[in-house]
Design a protein around this motif. Sequence first.
Motif, PDB file in Angstrom:
ATOM      1  N   ARG A 147      15.732  12.446  23.599  1.00 27.94           N
ATOM      2  CA  ARG A 147      16.912  12.870  24.353  1.00 27.94           C
ATOM      3  C   ARG A 147      17.415  14.204  23.815  1.00 27.94           C
ATOM      4  NH1 ARG A 147      22.187   9.273  26.156  1.00 27.94           N
ATOM      5  NH2 ARG A 147      23.122  10.907  27.422  1.00 27.94           N
ATOM      6  N   GLU A 148      17.939  15.018  24.721  1.00 28.74           N
ATOM      7  CA  GLU A 148      18.553  16.298  24.364  1.00 28.74           C
ATOM      8  C   GLU A 148      20.050  16.224  24.666  1.00 28.74           C
ATOM      9  OE1 GLU A 148      16.535  19.048  26.841  1.00 28.74           O
ATOM     10  OE2 GLU A 148      14.684  19.075  25.646  1.00 28.74           O
ATOM     11  N   VAL A 149      20.855  16.671  23.727  1.00 31.31           N
ATOM     12  CA  VAL A 149      22.306  16.655  23.895  1.00 31.31           C
ATOM     13  C   VAL A 149      22.855  18.014  23.475  1.00 31.31           C
ATOM     14  CG1 VAL A 149      24.474  15.625  23.123  1.00 31.31           C
ATOM     15  CG2 VAL A 149      22.484  14.183  23.482  1.00 31.31           C
ATOM     16  N   SER A 150      23.863  18.488  24.189  1.00 30.12           N
ATOM     17  CA  SER A 150      24.532  19.722  23.789  1.00 30.12           C
ATOM     18  C   SER A 150      26.025  19.569  24.045  1.00 30.12           C
ATOM     19  CB  SER A 150      23.978  20.913  24.582  1.00 30.12           C
ATOM     20  OG  SER A 150      24.286  20.771  25.955  1.00 30.12           O
ATOM     21  N   GLY A 151      26.806  20.439  23.427  1.00 30.19           N
ATOM     22  CA  GLY A 151      28.245  20.366  23.622  1.00 30.19           C
ATOM     23  C   GLY A 151      28.959  21.582  23.082  1.00 30.19           C
ATOM     24  N   VAL A 152      30.192  21.727  23.520  1.00 26.94           N
ATOM     25  CA  VAL A 152      31.067  22.805  23.051  1.00 26.94           C
ATOM     26  C   VAL A 152      32.327  22.150  22.497  1.00 26.94           C
ATOM     27  CG1 VAL A 152      32.324  24.895  23.690  1.00 26.94           C
ATOM     28  CG2 VAL A 152      30.160  24.335  24.835  1.00 26.94           C
ATOM     29  N   ILE A 153      32.708  22.518  21.282  1.00 29.66           N
ATOM     30  CA  ILE A 153      33.850  21.899  20.615  1.00 29.66           C
ATOM     31  C   ILE A 153      35.154  22.334  21.278  1.00 29.66           C
ATOM     32  CG2 ILE A 153      35.080  21.597  18.439  1.00 29.66           C
ATOM     33  CD1 ILE A 153      32.273  20.438  18.391  1.00 29.66           C
ATOM     34  N   ILE A 410      20.615  23.629  27.995  1.00 30.43           N
ATOM     35  CA  ILE A 410      21.796  24.229  28.612  1.00 30.43           C
ATOM     36  C   ILE A 410      23.050  23.498  28.149  1.00 30.43           C
ATOM     37  CG2 ILE A 410      22.925  24.810  30.806  1.00 30.43           C
ATOM     38  CD1 ILE A 410      20.305  26.290  30.286  1.00 30.43           C
ATOM     39  N   TYR A 411      24.100  24.246  27.870  1.00 32.52           N
ATOM     40  CA  TYR A 411      25.382  23.640  27.509  1.00 32.52           C
ATOM     41  C   TYR A 411      26.064  23.052  28.733  1.00 32.52           C
ATOM     42  CZ  TYR A 411      25.015  26.022  23.011  1.00 32.52           C
ATOM     43  OH  TYR A 411      24.597  26.452  21.777  1.00 32.52           O
ATOM     44  N   PRO A 412      26.849  22.000  28.538  1.00 34.91           N
ATOM     45  CA  PRO A 412      27.604  21.458  29.680  1.00 34.91           C
ATOM     46  C   PRO A 412      28.651  22.452  30.147  1.00 34.91           C
ATOM     47  CG  PRO A 412      28.333  20.437  27.627  1.00 34.91           C
ATOM     48  CD  PRO A 412      27.127  21.268  27.285  1.00 34.91           C
ATOM     49  N   LYS A 413      29.094  22.292  31.382  1.00 33.53           N
ATOM     50  CA  LYS A 413      30.109  23.197  31.920  1.00 33.53           C
ATOM     51  C   LYS A 413      31.462  22.891  31.298  1.00 33.53           C
ATOM     52  CE  LYS A 413      27.824  23.997  36.345  1.00 33.53           C
ATOM     53  NZ  LYS A 413      27.913  23.872  37.804  1.00 33.53           N
ATOM     54  N   VAL A 414      32.148  23.952  30.847  1.00 34.83           N
ATOM     55  CA  VAL A 414      33.479  23.803  30.259  1.00 34.83           C
ATOM     56  C   VAL A 414      34.381  24.904  30.773  1.00 34.83           C
ATOM     57  CG1 VAL A 414      32.633  22.724  28.145  1.00 34.83           C
ATOM     58  CG2 VAL A 414      32.860  25.206  28.249  1.00 34.83           C
ATOM     59  N   LEU A 415      35.675  24.684  30.707  1.00 31.17           N
ATOM     60  CA  LEU A 415      36.639  25.691  31.140  1.00 31.17           C
ATOM     61  C   LEU A 415      37.015  26.559  29.955  1.00 31.17           C
ATOM     62  CD1 LEU A 415      38.281  26.615  33.588  1.00 31.17           C
ATOM     63  CD2 LEU A 415      40.159  25.166  32.766  1.00 31.17           C
ATOM     64  N   LEU A 416      36.651  27.832  30.001  1.00 32.52           N
ATOM     65  CA  LEU A 416      36.971  28.752  28.924  1.00 32.52           C
ATOM     66  C   LEU A 416      38.386  29.278  29.071  1.00 32.52           C
ATOM     67  CD1 LEU A 416      33.719  30.901  28.675  1.00 32.52           C
ATOM     68  CD2 LEU A 416      34.436  29.046  27.191  1.00 32.52           C
ATOM     69  N   GLU A 417      38.974  29.665  27.936  1.00 33.97           N
ATOM     70  CA  GLU A 417      40.307  30.270  27.982  1.00 33.97           C
ATOM     71  C   GLU A 417      40.245  31.551  28.820  1.00 33.97           C
ATOM     72  OE1 GLU A 417      41.471  30.942  24.016  1.00 33.97           O
ATOM     73  OE2 GLU A 417      41.685  28.821  23.513  1.00 33.97           O
ATOM     74  N   ASP A 418      41.320  31.788  29.562  1.00 34.67           N
ATOM     75  CA  ASP A 418      41.449  32.995  30.375  1.00 34.67           C
ATOM     76  C   ASP A 418      40.434  33.042  31.521  1.00 34.67           C
ATOM     77  OD1 ASP A 418      43.474  33.858  28.639  1.00 34.67           O
ATOM     78  OD2 ASP A 418      41.966  34.753  27.316  1.00 34.67           O
ATOM     79  N   GLU A 419      39.827  31.902  31.860  1.00 31.09           N
ATOM     80  CA  GLU A 419      38.903  31.850  32.989  1.00 31.09           C
ATOM     81  C   GLU A 419      39.380  30.765  33.955  1.00 31.09           C
ATOM     82  OE1 GLU A 419      36.353  33.626  33.748  1.00 31.09           O
ATOM     83  OE2 GLU A 419      36.024  34.820  31.949  1.00 31.09           O
ATOM     84  N   ASP A 420      39.349  31.048  35.238  1.00 31.43           N
ATOM     85  CA  ASP A 420      39.784  30.080  36.227  1.00 31.43           C
ATOM     86  C   ASP A 420      38.611  29.239  36.735  1.00 31.43           C
ATOM     87  OD1 ASP A 420      42.032  32.539  37.532  1.00 31.43           O
ATOM     88  OD2 ASP A 420      42.433  30.893  36.126  1.00 31.43           O
ATOM     89  N   ASP A 421      37.406  29.784  36.619  1.00 27.33           N
ATOM     90  CA  ASP A 421      36.240  29.083  37.184  1.00 27.33           C
ATOM     91  C   ASP A 421      35.418  28.442  36.081  1.00 27.33           C
ATOM     92  OD1 ASP A 421      35.927  31.916  39.325  1.00 27.33           O
ATOM     93  OD2 ASP A 421      36.841  29.966  39.787  1.00 27.33           O
ATOM     94  N   LEU A 422      34.789  27.349  36.437  1.00 25.88           N
ATOM     95  CA  LEU A 422      33.873  26.709  35.505  1.00 25.88           C
ATOM     96  C   LEU A 422      32.613  27.572  35.382  1.00 25.88           C
ATOM     97  CD1 LEU A 422      34.100  22.967  36.578  1.00 25.88           C
ATOM     98  CD2 LEU A 422      34.866  23.951  34.415  1.00 25.88           C
ATOM     99  N   ILE A 423      32.214  27.826  34.147  1.00 35.08           N
ATOM    100  CA  ILE A 423      31.000  28.598  33.945  1.00 35.08           C
ATOM    101  C   ILE A 423      30.110  27.822  32.996  1.00 35.08           C
ATOM    102  CG2 ILE A 423      32.269  30.752  34.236  1.00 35.08           C
ATOM    103  CD1 ILE A 423      31.927  31.217  31.240  1.00 35.08           C
TER     104      ILE A 423
END
Length: 427
Positions: A147-153, A410-423
């Motif tokens: 299995r492959e797992v990725s994430g953003v803290i 690939i990292y999962p989609k997350v909402l970045l600061e100062d961004e309105d769209d999911l990237i």
Amino acid sequence: MHRYWGIILALTIAVSCKDDNGQAKELAQQVQQVNELPKINEQYGFNLDEFAVHLDTVRNGDSFGELMQKNKVAYPKVAAISERYRDTFDVRKIRVGKPYVILKSKDTVGQAQVFIYQNDPINYTVVDLRDSAHAYRSKRKVKYVQREVSGVIETSLSEAILDQGIDYNVTHNLANVYAWTIDFSRLQKKDKFKVIYKEKYINDTIYAGAEPVEAAYFEHNGKPIYAFAYENDSLKNIVDYFDQDANNLRRTFLRMPVEFGRLSSRYNLNRRIKYYGYKVRPHKGTDYAAPIGTPIMATADGTVIESTRRGGNGKYVKIRHNGTFATQYLHMKAQKVKKGQFVRQGDVIGWVGMTGNTGGPHVCYRFWKNGKQVDPLKEELPQAEPLNDSLKPDYFAYITPIKEQLDCIIYPKVLLEDEDDLITLNQ
């Protein structure tokens, strides 16, 4: 299963001896007959249809002897198992909550023929009570799925993993891989990770846990750190984690004595406290806040030289690691080790508490070098054994495709600061 293969093999041989006329039709009829044979309900190496099956779990007050007595097994057989097979099945150590199976005769007596104790989801112990009683260990067939797992803290490593419905042990295993190189109490928002590991399944569907990390990538404060599991000593079966340049990620000391504690107070010789009229009150420890009962780990191999309670230190343990280094762990709820005991790095030596002078649950970690207390976060900790030069060509060839696999996750989609769209974040 062997029965079916034997029949099919016999059919194949028989057909090969005939002429081609009607061969295909006859073979099809015979294979259909084989498929129509009753399925054997085989588990733990027994045909369960031959027995009356009793499934249960060990309850408070249960003992092996009493369970056998209730199922009409004579005492001499129970005694024989207890005495002759203690190394295989210690009857004193059956645990409440563990599943077991009793295979009983189908006659009116209903006497136990086989007792099967489930040590864990994979391993089990069989006590065969037929004829002369004997015991042996075995394991269920396991399927391993990579299995492959990725994430953003966003808040914590465990949350980033658990939010994806992944076993907590993956968090624990990943923390162990980077325990010497990353202070997990100081992770930054937007730190990133990727992990490759295997999950275990019984009968293709029953989840049975996660295997150790095979490879990982962690980006902390913008610094990328790869980790690849590699056996650097085949004689001793020692597996360490090395980076992309074959540097050992392990150090002789862990960075912190609790897995996910929060750094609450640093080593500070000029600390002033309002309660004492802002007088200088040196703090020679490094505090990690954590809930009461959190396991405290030895940060390196060594011998316990103190395990006691004294004054403001409360309950504590002190470990001598060699002629240069010693460590101390204060304010414990309770100690798990005794003076003179040898402990290994990562062993639990006690639990976080509030004994002694403390305003909240934490462990005060003190680090001694040549008899003097120093700041462990400023020490250049000695590195573990490097990879032997003779192994490096094989190592680099081994990790090349795995590194490519990590880079492609690939990292999962997350909402970045100062961004309105999911990237989508990528490396």
